[in-house]
Design a protein around this motif. Structure first.
Motif: not given
Length: 265
Positions: A121-122, A134-135, A141-142, A168-170
């Protein structure tokens, strides 16, 4: 003198060793009345500690991974109820999502998202009473959402066909919603927005046609500022002015700054 007053207010609460997690700088996050941070001892390795500002209230929250190896705690996020969400590895379940309200008994694995390994997780972000992150569930990764209960921890919306990651990012919180970068079946590293519901998780803009890719997001009020970067720097000044500056290098060409607070027309 005022400086003498400040000096008298500085007190040694506890003698421990604040430590990084092996993945960068030490983690630290504060709630209304509790502070959480990573620290290391020879007996436990790097683990999560807490403090209420007193010596008695400063202690190891839990030896999540028994022994000296440490649980690699990171990605701290604290809600208004002093609940800490974080990623940790207990040695049995991999790097997964954990929760604590500041007591040892309450510090527990929230959800083993990837039973066959680590979900890592991040980008943990709190918005509108929920945690978004995100995980990796072992397949893709979603973007995930939780309200702090395992039964209500799930992918917010699967943006891509089964087995394909949207990456997903940012994740960026604004008063108008949560913005993020992701890939779906039609767009690569595009701008998306969610109101916290699956139906309200929508595509905003694709930057690929401009010859740039979404590389950074910054928030101001209800607006998100995506930047198509090519060795450029975005600076937010006094939370009111957003500046785009060029790097002094030949590779920096035509960098653009965009603003968005609604779906693309």
């Amino acid at each position: 003198a005022a400086s003498d007053v400040y000096k008298r207010q500085i007190t040694d609460i506890a003698t421990i060793c604040p430590s990084n997690t092996g993945f960068g700088d030490p983690e630290i996050a504060a709630g209304p009345t509790l502070l959480y941070f990573t620290a290391s001892t020879s007996a436990t390795g790097v683990e999560v500690w807490r403090s209420d500002g007193t010596a008695a209230g400063t202690f190891l929250l839990k030896d999540i991974r028994p022994g000296s190896e440490g649980s690699q705690p990171r990605s701290f996020a604290v809600n208004p109820q002093n609940e800490l969400f974080f990623s940790a590895n207990d040695g049995s379940n991999g790097q997964e999502l954990w929760i604590s309200n500041g007591s040892t008994p309450s510090t527990q694995l929230l959800n083993n998202i990837n039973p066959s390994g680590s979900s890592d997780p991040s980008e943990l972000k709190l918005w509108n009473g929920n945690l978004y992150f995100r995980a990796y569930d072992g397949t893709q990764v979603e973007l995930w959402r939780t309200n702090g209960f395992a039964s209500n921890t799930a992918i917010l919306r699967d943006l891509t066909p089964a087995g394909v990651s949207s990456y997903p990012n940012f994740l960026t919180v604004t008063s108008a919603g949560l913005f993020f970068s992701a890939t779906d079946a039609s767009h690569s590293r595009a701008l998306f927005k969610t109101d916290g519901t699956s139906a309200g998780t929508v595509f905003i803009k694709d930057f690929s046609g401009t010859g740039r890719e979404l590389s950074m997001l910054a928030a101001f009020g209800a607006a998100a500022f995506p930047s198509g970067l090519s060795f450029c720097v975005v600076t937010v000044l006094c939370m009111a002015v957003v500046l785009l500056t060029r790097a002094t290098c030949a590779e920096c060409r035509g960098c653009l700054l965009y603003t968005s607070d609604a779906a693309d027309e």
